[in-house]
Design an enzyme around this catalytic site. Structure first.
Site, PDB file in Angstrom:
ATOM      1  N   ARG A  94      -4.824  -8.079 -19.460  1.00  0.00           N
ATOM      2  CA  ARG A  94      -4.917  -7.739 -18.616  1.00  0.00           C
ATOM      3  C   ARG A  94      -4.945  -5.885 -18.815  1.00  0.00           C
ATOM      4  O   ARG A  94      -5.309  -5.726 -18.493  1.00  0.00           O
ATOM      5  CB  ARG A  94      -3.316  -7.846 -17.310  1.00  0.00           C
ATOM      6  CG  ARG A  94      -3.833  -7.506 -16.150  1.00  0.00           C
ATOM      7  CD  ARG A  94      -2.955  -8.193 -14.958  1.00  0.00           C
ATOM      8  NE  ARG A  94      -1.398  -7.520 -15.087  1.00  0.00           N
ATOM      9  CZ  ARG A  94      -0.259  -8.614 -14.341  1.00  0.00           C
ATOM     10  NH1 ARG A  94      -0.769  -8.778 -13.462  1.00  0.00           N
ATOM     11  NH2 ARG A  94       1.024  -7.708 -14.914  1.00  0.00           N
ATOM     12  N   LYS A 132      -4.272  -2.847 -13.313  1.00  0.00           N
ATOM     13  CA  LYS A 132      -2.927  -1.945 -12.726  1.00  0.00           C
ATOM     14  C   LYS A 132      -3.020  -0.852 -12.991  1.00  0.00           C
ATOM     15  O   LYS A 132      -2.125   0.096 -13.616  1.00  0.00           O
ATOM     16  CB  LYS A 132      -1.781  -3.263 -13.145  1.00  0.00           C
ATOM     17  CG  LYS A 132      -1.212  -4.079 -12.817  1.00  0.00           C
ATOM     18  CD  LYS A 132       0.370  -4.814 -13.179  1.00  0.00           C
ATOM     19  CE  LYS A 132       1.689  -3.927 -12.964  1.00  0.00           C
ATOM     20  NZ  LYS A 132       1.957  -4.346 -11.249  1.00  0.00           N
ATOM     21  N   GLU A 164      -3.404  -8.960  -0.960  1.00  0.00           N
ATOM     22  CA  GLU A 164      -1.255  -9.436  -1.101  1.00  0.00           C
ATOM     23  C   GLU A 164      -0.018  -8.856  -0.384  1.00  0.00           C
ATOM     24  O   GLU A 164      -1.190  -7.736  -0.289  1.00  0.00           O
ATOM     25  CB  GLU A 164      -1.867  -9.310  -2.752  1.00  0.00           C
ATOM     26  CG  GLU A 164      -2.721  -8.143  -3.174  1.00  0.00           C
ATOM     27  CD  GLU A 164      -1.923  -7.454  -4.362  1.00  0.00           C
ATOM     28  OE1 GLU A 164      -1.073  -7.196  -5.504  1.00  0.00           O
ATOM     29  OE2 GLU A 164      -2.996  -7.553  -4.887  1.00  0.00           O
TER      30      GLU A 164
END
Length: 388
Positions: free
Chosen positions: A133, A235, A271
């Site tokens: 990720r 992120k 989210e």
């Protein structure tokens, strides 16, 4: 400022196996075993024994910073290759005022945890997923990235060097925060000329002040977490400060956190501020698809796989707000939050209550996942990395 620990670096470098007769996997296993033993001696102060802990009130841990002993740093040269990393005492980082991370937000972070078992081992969870990720995020932000091997190796070294800060079983975890940032100076808008990969650690308890109690969530309509074509699916450090306003407003009204809707139509679920969301209706578990605006959480993916293994039908798709208000059960997932049950959700003037407790789906999935992470349940998926 972080100062170089040259003795420790030399020790770690001397332990890397040089023989060409070993495969890469064998070499890595050999290095890890030798480095584990040596680092325990090199990083362990004389004031405590191997079986002792740092002086921390383990019964009252929150989710705040309690710096562990060591950080790991690794620099990337202008040719895009990361040099050999090293452990050094925890301290401030020296950056140019014109560093890209300070001026243009060119930075990423990851989060993972170390768990202590009853027999003293440390267990790490799905580090390859975190590494992959970070690579995805680095590509999006035009940054070079450590390889999966480098990432995993660095996290293992950091966890081992800070072992005494890992809470006793059942008291918490050692939260490990890898950072990748444009540390080189830049004035015009462009990728940085130098990058730093840094890892620090802190013992933590529950993320939410409610602990394991059900959360109360507020559906946000004014602010949005991410938009199509943006950076919501990685992120990036730039994703998080914009949600603080909505979070502060919700918490001032007595809510635990905020649930965001899609920015285009304000119709579908996205989210929560720092975690993914799941709905349960009968035997069907649904979660919003990761379409570029939603972070592909490591815990999210793990819960999906575990749920399918245990007979649940799991759907990843667009979820209208109406389905949320009609669900039997709702829960959140994330590295920091784990698997957190939601007790109530408020949308405008409507408040809905959901099933919680021992018989809930979220409790069943939480027990399985935490059992694997702590070594109570056998890992048959190859998700656990063990270090002594």
């Amino acid at each position: 400022m972080i100062r170089t620990n040259s003795g420790l670096r030399s020790l770690v470098q001397s332990l890397r196996p040089m023989t060409s007769s070993l495969s890469k996997l064998e070499a890595y296993s050999c290095y890890t075993s030798q480095a584990a033993s040596a680092l325990q001696q090199a990083t362990k102060p004389n004031s405590y024994r191997e079986d002792e802990y740092a002086k921390v009130d383990w019964d009252n841990l929150g989710f705040g910073i309690t710096p562990a002993d060591f950080v790991y740093t690794m620099k990337c040269s202008i040719d895009g290759k990361f040099e050999q990393g090293e452990l050094a005492p925890y301290g401030n980082v020296e950056l140019s005022p014109s560093a890209a991370v300070l001026n243009y937000g060119q930075g990423l972070y990851e989060g993972t945890k170390a768990y202590r078992t009853d027999d003293g081992r440390l267990l790490l969870f799905r580090l390859d997923r975190n590494a992959a990720r970070m690579k995805m995020g680095a590509d999006r932000l035009c940054m070079p990235c450590p390889s999966i091997y480098q990432f995993v190796d660095a996290v293992k070294q950091t966890a081992l060097a800070n072992k005494r800060w890992t809470p006793p079983p059942g008291k918490g975890t050692l939260y490990i925060r890898p950072l990748l940032m444009g540390s080189g100076p830049i004035l015009g808008l462009a990728p940085a000329p130098e990058y730093t990969f840094l890892i620090y650690a802190s013992p933590v308890g529950n993320y939410f002040k409610e602990g394991l109690k059900p959360l109360s969530i507020y559906v946000e309509e004014e602010f949005h977490r991410a938009t199509r074509g943006g950076a919501g699916g990685i992120k990036s450090i730039t994703n998080y400060a914009p949600v603080l306003k909505a979070m502060a407003r919700a918490k001032s009204r007595g809510f635990s956190d905020v649930l965001y809707l899609d920015s285009a139509n304000k119709k579908n679920l996205e989210e929560v501020s720092s975690c993914n969301i799941f709905l349960v209706k009968g035997n069907v578990i649904s979660t919003p698809a990761t379409n570029g605006t939603i972070l592909p959480g490591v815990t999210r993916r793990s819960i999906i796989e575990i749920a399918r293994d245990h007979g649940y039908q799991v759907e990843e798709r667009a979820i209208p707000l109406d389905e949320l208000m009609d669900a039997d059960e709702v829960f959140c997932t994330g590295t920091a939050v784990g698997v957190a049950p939601v007790g109530t959700i408020t949308y405008q003037d409507r408040r809905v209550e959901y099933r919680v407790g021992e018989e809930s789906v979220s409790r069943e999935l939480y027990s399985i996942l935490e059992g694997m992470k702590t070594g109570v349940i056998e890992d048959k998926k190859g998700w656990i990395t063990e270090i002594q």
